[in-house]
Design a protein around this motif. Structure first.
Motif, PDB file in Angstrom:
ATOM      1  N   ALA A 185      45.520  41.206  40.187  1.00 52.26           N
ATOM      2  CA  ALA A 185      45.908  40.028  39.412  1.00 52.26           C
ATOM      3  C   ALA A 185      46.046  38.779  40.267  1.00 52.26           C
ATOM      4  O   ALA A 185      46.453  37.736  39.764  1.00 52.26           O
ATOM      5  CB  ALA A 185      47.214  40.320  38.687  1.00 52.26           C
ATOM      6  N   SER A 186      45.728  38.887  41.554  1.00 50.26           N
ATOM      7  CA  SER A 186      45.945  37.742  42.443  1.00 50.26           C
ATOM      8  C   SER A 186      45.034  36.588  42.086  1.00 50.26           C
ATOM      9  O   SER A 186      43.875  36.780  41.729  1.00 50.26           O
ATOM     10  CB  SER A 186      45.656  38.139  43.892  1.00 50.26           C
ATOM     11  OG  SER A 186      46.535  39.142  44.287  1.00 50.26           O
ATOM     12  N   VAL A 187      45.596  35.394  42.187  1.00 46.59           N
ATOM     13  CA  VAL A 187      44.776  34.212  41.967  1.00 46.59           C
ATOM     14  C   VAL A 187      44.758  33.328  43.207  1.00 46.59           C
ATOM     15  O   VAL A 187      44.145  32.276  43.191  1.00 46.59           O
ATOM     16  CB  VAL A 187      45.274  33.393  40.762  1.00 46.59           C
ATOM     17  CG1 VAL A 187      45.022  34.146  39.478  1.00 46.59           C
ATOM     18  CG2 VAL A 187      46.734  33.043  40.927  1.00 46.59           C
ATOM     19  N   ASP A 188      45.446  33.739  44.248  1.00 45.33           N
ATOM     20  CA  ASP A 188      45.349  32.947  45.467  1.00 45.33           C
ATOM     21  C   ASP A 188      45.170  33.882  46.657  1.00 45.33           C
ATOM     22  O   ASP A 188      45.444  35.082  46.584  1.00 45.33           O
ATOM     23  CB  ASP A 188      46.602  32.094  45.661  1.00 45.33           C
ATOM     24  CG  ASP A 188      47.799  32.968  45.920  1.00 45.33           C
ATOM     25  OD1 ASP A 188      48.197  33.069  47.082  1.00 45.33           O
ATOM     26  OD2 ASP A 188      48.297  33.579  44.931  1.00 45.33           O
ATOM     27  N   VAL A 217      45.101  27.446  48.758  1.00 41.42           N
ATOM     28  CA  VAL A 217      44.922  28.894  48.815  1.00 41.42           C
ATOM     29  C   VAL A 217      44.445  29.443  47.490  1.00 41.42           C
ATOM     30  O   VAL A 217      44.129  30.622  47.372  1.00 41.42           O
ATOM     31  CB  VAL A 217      46.240  29.590  49.199  1.00 41.42           C
ATOM     32  CG1 VAL A 217      46.571  29.303  50.639  1.00 41.42           C
ATOM     33  CG2 VAL A 217      47.349  29.199  48.249  1.00 41.42           C
ATOM     34  N   VAL A 218      44.386  28.622  46.489  1.00 40.84           N
ATOM     35  CA  VAL A 218      44.056  29.117  45.157  1.00 40.84           C
ATOM     36  C   VAL A 218      42.566  29.389  45.048  1.00 40.84           C
ATOM     37  O   VAL A 218      41.732  28.597  45.484  1.00 40.84           O
ATOM     38  CB  VAL A 218      44.502  28.106  44.090  1.00 40.84           C
ATOM     39  CG1 VAL A 218      44.128  28.610  42.710  1.00 40.84           C
ATOM     40  CG2 VAL A 218      45.986  27.894  44.190  1.00 40.84           C
ATOM     41  N   LEU A 219      42.248  30.535  44.479  1.00 39.08           N
ATOM     42  CA  LEU A 219      40.841  30.901  44.293  1.00 39.08           C
ATOM     43  C   LEU A 219      40.352  30.278  42.990  1.00 39.08           C
ATOM     44  O   LEU A 219      40.337  30.908  41.945  1.00 39.08           O
ATOM     45  CB  LEU A 219      40.709  32.420  44.233  1.00 39.08           C
ATOM     46  CG  LEU A 219      41.010  33.154  45.539  1.00 39.08           C
ATOM     47  CD1 LEU A 219      41.387  34.588  45.266  1.00 39.08           C
ATOM     48  CD2 LEU A 219      39.832  33.064  46.472  1.00 39.08           C
ATOM     49  N   ILE A 255      37.795  41.923  45.536  1.00 38.23           N
ATOM     50  CA  ILE A 255      36.442  41.346  45.591  1.00 38.23           C
ATOM     51  C   ILE A 255      36.190  40.489  44.361  1.00 38.23           C
ATOM     52  O   ILE A 255      35.633  39.384  44.433  1.00 38.23           O
ATOM     53  CB  ILE A 255      35.393  42.466  45.713  1.00 38.23           C
ATOM     54  CG1 ILE A 255      35.327  42.907  47.164  1.00 38.23           C
ATOM     55  CG2 ILE A 255      34.044  41.994  45.238  1.00 38.23           C
ATOM     56  CD1 ILE A 255      34.107  43.657  47.522  1.00 38.23           C
ATOM     57  N   LEU A 256      36.645  40.984  43.203  1.00 36.94           N
ATOM     58  CA  LEU A 256      36.452  40.195  41.987  1.00 36.94           C
ATOM     59  C   LEU A 256      37.184  38.861  42.098  1.00 36.94           C
ATOM     60  O   LEU A 256      36.666  37.812  41.698  1.00 36.94           O
ATOM     61  CB  LEU A 256      36.953  40.968  40.765  1.00 36.94           C
ATOM     62  CG  LEU A 256      36.119  42.178  40.354  1.00 36.94           C
ATOM     63  CD1 LEU A 256      36.677  42.770  39.071  1.00 36.94           C
ATOM     64  CD2 LEU A 256      34.675  41.784  40.164  1.00 36.94           C
ATOM     65  N   ALA A 257      38.381  38.916  42.672  1.00 33.18           N
ATOM     66  CA  ALA A 257      39.136  37.676  42.798  1.00 33.18           C
ATOM     67  C   ALA A 257      38.412  36.689  43.707  1.00 33.18           C
ATOM     68  O   ALA A 257      38.324  35.496  43.420  1.00 33.18           O
ATOM     69  CB  ALA A 257      40.533  37.990  43.336  1.00 33.18           C
TER      70      ALA A 257
END
Lengths: 495, 607, 492
Positions: free
Chosen positions: A128-131, A190-192, A261-263
């Motif tokens: 669930a990471s977004v950064d 840092v946000v993807l 990897i998806l993130a």
């Protein structure tokens, strides 16, 4: 509340659960009976929060007040939820399959269960990471417990294996951090986010750093997925870890890797505007990793004579298959990758459960001695109908052959994602991978379907019924059958 | 109706014979009875058809495919009516003969059924107005000949002869099939009328026509045992005599004549095909006649005589110009059918009496009974071409036709005419020789007398009468025949006289062949070693190629497959071995390498 | 609904028999399997007569539909498969191969049949591929488990060779199908054909042809076939010949020929040439082969060469010829494999180098049927093989426009020569087996004087009837294939 925050709820439940286990252990340190049920309950509860978080997040989707603007623009896509479920339920299965020797290990069962829960929490959070920062951290949280679990077995080989695992983990951590640093330097964030990446790629000065950063991040994930050439730890760890640890590696830790990897690739998959130039390099890097893993894993698997060796090498190959559709950098490719991971995780869990049943010739249980070779499975289908049917079915899912229809469908999905983007060269190379894979699984399959040997059959039949293994096996097979008949069940959640 | 019945009835008879195979009387009733019924039907058909225009008879309804029409029609005309009658009649007579000849054979039923099927196939070819039907009859005959020749399969000779017959004719059939396919494709139809209409039209491609018809000729040469495919026929004597009689007289070898006769309007326009046929027929005609003269076995003499006589028919068709038409060749077919059947059956009877067909053994064998003497005389006279016998009439017409061809500007007429005239001499000589051998004084006294069964006597009588009077068929008007001239008749008589007298003079001292060509006999008996040539030039190379193919298949083509599997396994072993060392350093080194490669790839392709 | 039931019935019963067959015993399993096969055939017949069409969206991500429909091209194959399935089940009354329970064996047979039927009825390319794959594992088990009991290594080799070789083919085909589907925007068969001869279109066709050529098989991709045929039990060989190879010919017609005709024309000459060479090659190997079963297998290679040649001409006539050849070969090869299986059963081996008493003397009825089968195999008129070969030659002589005629004529000539070789090997076999050209030296074990009778006789009689029927009455099949749409199928 924001969906990105809500999606950490499952991780939080699992993490708190780990603390809970350790707390309870303080209260009753002797008992070895409650840890597993408690762990499983916690994990199921965490799993239950996934749809809750999702639903709330979906309703709350428009309300983004009170958040940094850039963070608010990112929604966690549903594939991440699927991976969270895989990670959590996989961890539950791992708990069930965990060997009895963990009772005697330092810290007893409680530590092992807590480690599994922590790992699940890390994986759920990684997906669930977004950064970048939270991603790096949660990945390590997801994988380091596995090192400990392998080491906890206490054998000499296990220590070697855990050392190897630790080494590669550390190196991968270093690489990932390097990538994150470059990413941060290029984007000053840092946000993807697709917007940021797009802007970064547009500027000549930041483009190399950004691209290298992305590639290094992918490499970091490649460790978790045991992609070639970052796979060296895999065979040892599988051989030396017990079945529960292996289950953790194939589900939770894989889900973490795939989620990571998806993130990292999300900005490229859902771009605000296409950036063709950058994609080419990235696609090539991904393709090299994927093809090398797929082929080397398969040929390695071809030479194995024991189930866990086969599973280790086939993991490498299957990781290539998971990465392969991502080279398309499309939503369809992502869906294919997640679908593939799902099929892989389920089928491997079923195989591990079959091994846990311990009905192979000559009657040895896995914890007692060396695992049986394929020849120990001669005529297995005749001797153990349930286990045999599950074994055959799961192997066929992995090989991608009917009646393992879901395994075949996800392979078709991978190839379809490639061909849709004109990557037919990769698709044709994948044909080799398919055949090598079939050849590798066919040997175990042939033994299981073969004729029953004269001696030893009755000895093996006396195996004790492992209800936990039966549960995992049954649930896995049921899910795979349902998915085979009705693949549309999960399809909406993969996009 | 009759046309259809004539094909269906023998097929049904064959089926009935197979069904009744344990009951010899039932088989006889089915096959001989059907044969006689067919002869009567064919006679009725012939008489009814005389003087009428050709007409088309539908069979099972045809098929029209997008690129090809297959009407599957039969046709009748007065000429076809006569040929049909002769074929059906001769076949019936031979069936009756076979019932006696193979009375004690445990596989008589199979034999009779096969003969019946064989007759059906020939009648199909004769009446076919569709290339597909022709091909069907053609191939079925080839197969039946295998079964008939190999009937006595307990002997090695028969097995080999049967195989040889099938293989040689089948090899030539490659040409036949391709030729017919070529003709059908051009016309977009397999119907004879369509084919002829297309290929005789001015827009028909000349080269394609020449090629297709030449290919058909190749097939005809094979089935009709013409040079260089002729050698199977003498060997086929290993079959029972009725089989030989049927194959030689009315069916298989004559089928090519019928096919070319039907295709004649197109064939006459294909000069290369005519030359191919003319030259091959010429070589065969004279060569086979010479070989026939020097055979030490009378059945083989008849075989070579058949080869030579069929060459005569084919030569006539090759030589005659368009305005004359090919009917002379066809007429010789039916004439030959009558007298050759007669000769075979007589020789067969005599051979049963003396127990051998060798000339030395048969010496004087006919002295004992006058029926066979008369029959033999009539048959040989017709073979030699003595005027008024059916053979004389037809040979006269062939010579006339060839002469017309020789004086016309195209075609191989001259060659054929010259060879025919030479052949007439040799034919007269070997006919005389055969007669002398069988009727002169026998060293060991007259053979033990055996009463000729009434069935054989009847059969011989019928055929003798037919051979004597068959010439009247030329007067039915069914055939368009060249006008005869007294000059050619005189020349023929002269040539025959020469041949007869040469042989007769030599015959006063013993077997004319030994007197005139004694040193040649061993070579002639071996057919000049052509069999050896077949073996060395065709069979051996093909078998060698087969061995090579088999070797390549497992050792080269499959080697790639095995090599792939081997490579995969080898790579696997290598990969696994590389990971054997339980040192973290290996993993780390790999990782460093991987990071480097992926990083370089990523950055290099970015710019 | 009826069609789906017709496919589900053998699949369910097959799966049940595979799992519980050993508990059931041979005779009950046979009755159950027979009922499933006959029931499936009946349901199919009903579905075909009603012209039923099934169409359900199955996998939305791939656009894959569970679509079933039948047209003139698929019906012959469906009927052939149904018939062969029943016969193979019935044949177990004569002989159950050793290696496992009769129930398991019959279950695998039913699964193969069900998969093949699905493939022939599929209205969706990916579904066709899936059904194609369904056949693999049961067939692999049939070969590996119930194959020739004498040689474990050979059995293993043949089985894995079959599995892997075919998997290569089918996966290549899958890539082709996916590219094609992407190009056409649908995975259904019933979409407009891809036009043009651009590199991508040619690539698609190349992948499809390569994949299907392995299945057919076309020279030089045939080396899996002899091994599989030789080792497989009689029923397995029959299914291989009559059903599995037909998946190749049907797929070739349905996919490259009808879906991308223009691009197919680019590589068609090569396919045609390979077909012609295959005819000769198969014939040559048959002349040197010393194992009767292997010999029949190579004769299959030769026959499939004709099919490849016919398909490559691209004309309607060529397609008809290909279908005719395929169906005829299905019947003929089934007959021959049943006979050779019976001989192997009696003799203990199928070696031609052992001297035995001639069949003509010992078992005249068996001998006669063998003669009929072999002559049908060499294309004798009046039997099924003839029309296919003749029409193939005609089609090759006049290929569809845009193809180099000379290449096809050359292939036709090569194939015609190969047909002559067929006569040669047929004569060779007949002399050795039927007429008794005993090889000096070795003697076989004392002959068991058992002529063909009972179930074996009934099964072969049905096949003989079919062969003769197709030989003398070619309309039904020709009409059926002539009314089929020249373009894609009828379904939506």
């Amino acid at each position: 509340m924001n969906s990105a925050v809500l999606s950490l709820l499952p991780a939080a439940v699992a993490g708190v659960g780990a603390l809970l286990v350790l707390l309870v252990d303080l209260v009753m340190p002797r008992s070895q009976l409650w840890q597993r049920p408690l762990g499983v309950v916690i994990l199921l509860a965490a799993t239950a929060t996934v749809p809750v978080a999702w639903t709330i997040g979906w309703f709350a989707h428009t309300d983004r007040s009170g958040l940094p603007e850039i963070l608010a623009s990112i929604g966690v896509p549903s594939p991440a939820r699927v991976l969270q479920v895989v990670a959590l339920l996989g961890a539950a299965a791992a708990l069930i399959l965990l060997g009895h020797e963990h009772r005697e290990a330092p810290g007893g069962l409680s530590v092992a269960v807590a480690l599994v829960l922590v790992s699940a929490a890390g994986a759920a959070s990684a997906a669930a990471s977004v950064d970048v920062i939270s991603l790096v951290v949660s990945l390590e949280v997801a994988t380091l417990p596995a090192v400990a679990l392998v080491a906890l077995r206490g054998r000499r080989g296990a220590v070697h294996a855990s050392l190897s695992l630790l080494m590669t983990s550390l190196v991968s951590f270093a690489v990932t951090v390097l990538g994150a640093a470059l990413y941060l330097a290029a984007n000053s964030s840092v946000v993807l986010s697709a917007e940021l990446v797009g802007a970064g790629l547009d500027a000549r000065t930041t483009r190399p750093a950004l691209l290298l950063g992305t590639v290094l991040l992918v490499v970091g994930m490649a460790f978790k997925l045991s992609l070639v050439p970052f796979h060296a730890w895999t065979p040892q760890a599988y051989r030396e870890g017990d079945l529960g640890v292996v289950a953790l590696l194939v589900t939770t830790s894989k889900a973490a890797g795939v989620g990571g990897i998806l993130a990292v690739l999300r900005p490229f998959i859902d771009p605000p505007a296409p950036f063709v130039l950058a994609e080419r390099g990235l696609v090539l890097a991904l393709a090299v990793l994927a093809v090398a893993s797929m082929l080397i894993g398969a040929v390695g698997a071809l030479r194995q004579t024991r189930p866990l060796g086969l599973l280790a090498w086939s993991t490498i190959g299957q990781a290539g298959w998971v990465l392969l559709p991502l080279t398309a950098l499309t939503d369809a490719g992502r869906a294919a990758a997640v679908g593939y991971s799902l099929a892989y995780a389920l089928a491997t869990l079923v195989l591990l459960a079959v091994l846990r049943r311990g009905r192979a010739l000559p009657g040895q249980h896995l914890s007692d001695g060396p695992e049986p070779a394929f020849s120990g499975f001669l005529g297995y289908v005749r001797r153990d109908r349930i286990g045999g049917a599950a074994l055959v079915f799961a192997l066929l899912v992995l090989a991608g052959l009917p009646p393992g229809v879901y395994g075949l469908l996800v392979k078709v999905g991978v190839l379809a994602a490639l061909t849709a983007e004109g990557l037919w060269v990769l698709a044709v190379i994948a044909v080799v991978g398919v055949v090598l894979g079939i050849a590798a699984y066919a040997r175990w399959l042939a033994a299981a379907l073969g004729r029953v040997p004269e001696r030893g059959a009755e000895a093996a039949a006396a195996g004790r019924t492992a209800y936990g293994a039966l549960l995992v096996l049954g649930a896995g097979c049921l899910l795979l059958i349902v998915l085979s008949v009705w693949p549309a069940l999960v399809a909406p959640f993969l996009h | 109706m009759i046309a259809r019945l004539l094909i269906v009835l023998p097929v049904l008879a064959a089926a009935a014979a197979m069904a009744l195979r344990r009951n010899d009387i039932g088989v006889r009733a089915a096959c001989v009875g059907t044969g006689l019924v067919m002869a009567v039907l064919a006679f009725v058909g012939m008489v009814a058809g005389l003087g009428r225009a050709p007409e088309v008879v539908s069979t099972i309804s045809g098929v029209t495919l997008p690129d090809l029409r297959m009407p599957w029609l039969l046709w009748t005309s007065p000429a076809i009516g006569v040929v049909t009658f002769v074929v059906a009649g001769v076949a019936a007579v031979i069936q009756a003969y076979a019932a006696w000849y193979l009375a004690t054979d445990d596989r008589y039923a199979t034999f009779a059924a096969t003969m019946s099927l064989f007759t059906a196939a020939m009648l199909l070819v004769v009446q076919s107005a569709d290339l597909t039907l022709t091909l069907i009859g053609w191939e079925v005959m080839g197969w039946c000949s295998f079964l008939l020749i190999g009937h006595w399969s307990r002997t090695e000779v028969a097995r080999r002869a049967a195989a040889k017959a099938l293989l040689v004719t089948r090899a030539a059939d490659v040409g036949f099939v391709l030729g017919l396919v070529g003709l059908a494709v051009g016309a977009r139809s397999t119907g004879l009328a369509d084919v002829l209409a297309y290929w005789t039209s001015p827009e028909a491609p000349v080269n394609a026509r020449a090629l297709a018809l030449s290919l058909v000729v190749v097939g005809v040469l094979g089935k009709s045992a013409q040079f260089p495919f002729h050698d199977w026929l003498p060997d086929a004597m290993a079959g029972p005599t009725p089989a030989s009689a049927l194959i030689h007289a009315a069916t298989m070898v004559a089928a090519g004549t019928v096919v070319l006769w039907a295709l004649y309007p197109a064939f006459v326009l294909a000069e290369p095909a005519r030359w191919l046929l003319g030259v091959s027929a010429s070589i065969t005609m004279l060569g086979a006649a010479l070989l026939a003269f020097a055979q030490s076995d009378l059945k083989r003499l008849l075989a070579y005589s058949t080869v030579s006589q069929v060459a005569l028919m084919l030569g006539a068709i090759a030589a005659v110009p368009a305005q004359v038409g090919p009917d002379a060749g066809l007429f010789h077919l039916l004439s030959h059918a009558l007298f050759k059947a007669l000769l075979f059956l007589v020789i067969g009877w005599l051979a049963v009496v003396v127990g051998s067909t060798a000339a030395s053994a048969m010496r004087g064998s006919a002295r004992a009974d006058w029926v066979s003497r008369v029959a033999l005389f009539v048959g040989l006279a017709a073979l030699a071409g003595v005027p008024l016998f059916v053979g004389g009439v037809s040979k006269e017409l062939v010579v006339e036709g060839a002469f017309e061809g020789a004086v016309s500007p195209s075609g191989p007429g001259v060659v054929v005419l010259v060879v025919i005239l030479l052949t007439v001499v040799v034919t007269a000589a070997y006919s005389t020789r055969a007669f002398i051998v069988v009727t002169t004084h026998r060293p060991g006294g007259a053979p033990t007398r055996r009463t000729m069964p009434w069935s054989v006597a009847t059969v011989l009588a019928v055929l003798t009468v037919a051979t004597t009077l068959g010439g009247v068929l030329a007067l039915t008007g069914a055939f368009v025949l060249p006008s005869s001239s007294w000059v050619w008749l005189a020349i023929s008589v002269l040539l025959i006289t020469v041949g007869v007298s040469v042989a007769w003079r030599a015959g006063l001292r013993g077997d004319p062949a030994e007197e005139l060509a004694g040193r040649f006999i061993p070579y002639a008996d071996r057919g000049l070693g052509v069999d050896r040539l077949y073996t060395d030039l065709v069979a051996r190379p093909v078998l060698a190629a087969a061995a090579v193919a088999r070797f390549l298949d497992t050792e080269v083509i499959d080697a790639y497959v095995r090599a792939t599997a081997f490579t995969a396994r080898l790579t696997g072993t290598g990969v696994v071995r590389a990971h054997r060392g339980e040192r973290p350093a290996v993993g780390t080194a790999l990782v460093a390498l991987g990071v480097l490669v992926v990083g370089i790839v990523g950055v290099m392709t970015w710019s | 609904m009826v069609l789906s039931a017709a496919l589900a019935l053998p699949a369910m019963v097959g799966a049940l028999l595979v799992v519980f067959g050993s508990a059931l015993g041979a005779r009950p399993s046979r009755w159950v399997a027979g009922a499933a096969a006959v029931g499936s055939a009946g349901l199919l017949w009903a579905g075909l007569v009603r012209g039923e069409v099934v169409d359900v969206l199955w996998v939305p991500d791939l656009g894959l539909r569970f679509a079933l429909r039948a047209d003139g091209y698929s019906v012959p194959f469906v009927l052939l498969t149904s018939l062969v399935l029943i016969l193979v089940v019935a044949h177990t009354a004569y002989e159950v191969p050793s290696g496992g329970s009769a129930g398991g064996y019959l279950g695998c047979v039913l699964l193969v049949g069900s998969g093949a039927l699905t493939a022939f009825l599929a209205g969706d390319m990916v579904l066709f591929f899936l059904a194609f794959e369904v056949v693999l594992i049961p067939m692999w088990v049939l070969i590996g488990r119930w194959g020739d009991p004498h040689d474990l290594a050979a059995r293993r080799d043949a089985a894995s060779r079959f599995l892997l070789y075919t998997a290569v083919g089918s996966t290549l085909m899958l890539v082709g199908i996916l590219l094609l589907a992407h190009r056409r925007g649908s995975t259904g068969f019933a979409v407009d054909a891809v036009q043009g001869t651009g590199p991508r279109a040619v690539l698609i066709v190349l992948l499809l042809v390569l994949g299907l050529a392995i299945k057919l098989p076309v020279f030089p991709l045939h080396t899996w076939l002899p091994a599989a045929h030789t080792i497989a039990p009689t029923g397995g060989s029959v299914l291989l010949a009559a059903v599995l190879l037909k998946l190749g010919s049907y797929g070739l017609i349905r996919l490259p020929v009808l879906s991308a005709p223009e691009a197919f024309a680019v590589i068609a000459p090569w396919l045609g040439l390979a077909g012609g060479v295959g005819v000769v090659w198969g014939g040559l190997v048959c002349l040197a082969e010393s194992d009767l079963k292997r010999l029949i297998a190579y004769s299959s290679v030769a026959h499939m060469g004709f099919v490849a040649l016919a398909v490559s001409t691209g004309s309607q006539l060529g397609i008809q010829a290909a279908i005719y050849s395929s169906i005829a070969h299905g019947l003929i090869a089934s007959l021959l494999f049943i006979l050779v299986g019976g001989l192997k059963h009696r003799w203990g081996s199928a070696s031609l180098t052992v001297a035995r008493e001639p069949l003509r003397e010992v078992s005249p009825r068996l001998g006669a049927i063998l003669v009929l089968g072999l002559t049908a195999s060499m294309g004798l008129p009046g039997l099924a093989g003839f029309w296919g070969e003749l029409l193939t030659l005609v089609a090759a002589w006049s290929p569809a426009p845009g193809r180099p005629r000379s290449v096809f004529v050359a292939s036709a000539i090569i194939a015609a020569v190969g047909a002559a070789l067929a006569a040669a090997y047929v004569v060779r076999v007949l002399r050795l087996v039927w007429l008794g050209d005993a090889v000096a030296g070795q003697r076989g074990r004392p002959i068991v004087r058992v002529d063909i009778r009972g179930v074996e006789w009934a099964v072969t009689a049905v096949l003989v009837a079919g062969i003769v029927w197709l030989g003398v009455y070619p309309y039904v099949l020709l009409d059926l294939t002539v009314v089929a749409p020249a373009g894609p199928a009828v379904a939506p």
